[in-house]
Design a protein around this motif. Structure first.
Motif, PDB file in Angstrom:
ATOM      1  N   GLU A  20      -3.533  -4.786  -2.812  1.00 30.77           N
ATOM      2  CA  GLU A  20      -2.867  -3.813  -3.690  1.00 30.77           C
ATOM      3  C   GLU A  20      -1.405  -3.625  -3.281  1.00 30.77           C
ATOM      4  O   GLU A  20      -0.523  -3.495  -4.129  1.00 30.77           O
ATOM      5  CB  GLU A  20      -3.637  -2.495  -3.688  1.00 30.77           C
ATOM      6  N   GLN A  23       0.520  -6.692  -4.458  1.00 28.49           N
ATOM      7  CA  GLN A  23       0.757  -6.606  -5.899  1.00 28.49           C
ATOM      8  C   GLN A  23       1.915  -5.650  -6.186  1.00 28.49           C
ATOM      9  O   GLN A  23       2.745  -5.915  -7.063  1.00 28.49           O
ATOM     10  CB  GLN A  23      -0.489  -6.142  -6.644  1.00 28.49           C
ATOM     11  N   SER A  24       2.010  -4.566  -5.431  1.00 26.49           N
ATOM     12  CA  SER A  24       3.117  -3.623  -5.648  1.00 26.49           C
ATOM     13  C   SER A  24       4.459  -4.261  -5.287  1.00 26.49           C
ATOM     14  O   SER A  24       5.478  -3.914  -5.862  1.00 26.49           O
ATOM     15  CB  SER A  24       2.899  -2.330  -4.849  1.00 26.49           C
ATOM     16  N   ALA A 116      10.680  -3.861  -0.593  1.00 29.96           N
ATOM     17  CA  ALA A 116       9.309  -3.393  -0.813  1.00 29.96           C
ATOM     18  C   ALA A 116       8.381  -3.810   0.324  1.00 29.96           C
ATOM     19  O   ALA A 116       7.559  -3.022   0.795  1.00 29.96           O
ATOM     20  CB  ALA A 116       8.794  -3.926  -2.148  1.00 29.96           C
TER      21      ALA A 116
END
Length: 157
Positions: A20, A23-24, A116
Motif C-alpha cells: 500500500e 502504491q502511494s 514520497a
C-alpha cells in the motif's frame, strides 16, 4: 521473445502495508490475495497475511511481495535483525543481497518518487547530481528495502 523481471519482496507480516505504501509512492494498481483467500481457515494465525501481492503501474513499475509463512513481527526481531546499508569513506557497505533500482527520465519525476519514498526512510546517499546522472540517491525505506533512484543519463557515443 521477451522477458520481464519483477522484484519479489519477502516480508514478515507487513507485506500489505509495504504494498500500500509503494502504491502511494508510484501509483498504479495494487493486488493482494491472502492465505485465507487460498483456503487457510479465516481464524487461523496468518490467514490475513499476503500470499500474493503486487503493485503495477502503466509506466512500467512493478513489484511483488508476500509474507513468509509462519513469520510475524514486522521488520526486525532479535532472531531476525534488519539488514543495513551505509556509506563510509565514499563506498557503499551493505549486508543486503539486493537493492531495488528505479530509473526515471527526468529529475522532476525522480524527485517526486524520492520525496514520497523517503518518508520514514534512512537516507544512505542524498538525491543529488553525480558523475553519471543528473540525479542519484539511495535510501532504505521504513520496511527495510534499500532503493536506488536515479535519472537516466543521456549517453553519447
Amino acid at each position: 521473445m521477451s522477458i520481464t523481471t519483477t522484484t519479489h519482496l519477502n516480508f514478515h507480516g507487513d507485506a500489505r502495508a509495504a504494498l500500500e505504501f509503494y502504491q502511494s509512492v508510484f501509483g498504479g494498481q495494487v493486488t493482494i490475495a491472502t492465505y485465507g483467500d487460498f483456503g487457510m481457515p479465516q481464524d487461523a494465525p496468518g490467514a490475513t497475511n499476503v500470499v500474493f501481492g503486487q503493485v503495477e503501474t502503466e509506466a512500467g513499475f512493478r513489484v511483488m511481495a508476500y509474507d513468509i509463512p509462519g513469520e510475524a513481527g514486522g521488520l526486525a526481531t532479535a532472531s531476525r535483525p534488519a539488514g543495513s546499508t551505509r556509506r563510509e569513506n565514499g563506498v557503499t557497505l551493505t549486508d543486503q543481497s539486493f537493492f531495488v533500482s528505479v530509473r526515471g527520465d527526468t529529475l522532476d519525476e525522480v524527485q517526486g518518487y524520492w520525496a514520497a519514498l523517503s518518508a520514514g526512510a534512512s537516507v544512505v546517499e542524498p538525491l543529488a547530481a553525480s558523475a553519471w546522472s543528473p540525479g542519484f540517491g539511495m535510501l532504505t525505506d521504513a520496511f527495510g528495502v534499500t532503493w536506488i533512484l536515479d535519472v537516466a543519463a543521456a549517453y553519447t557515443a
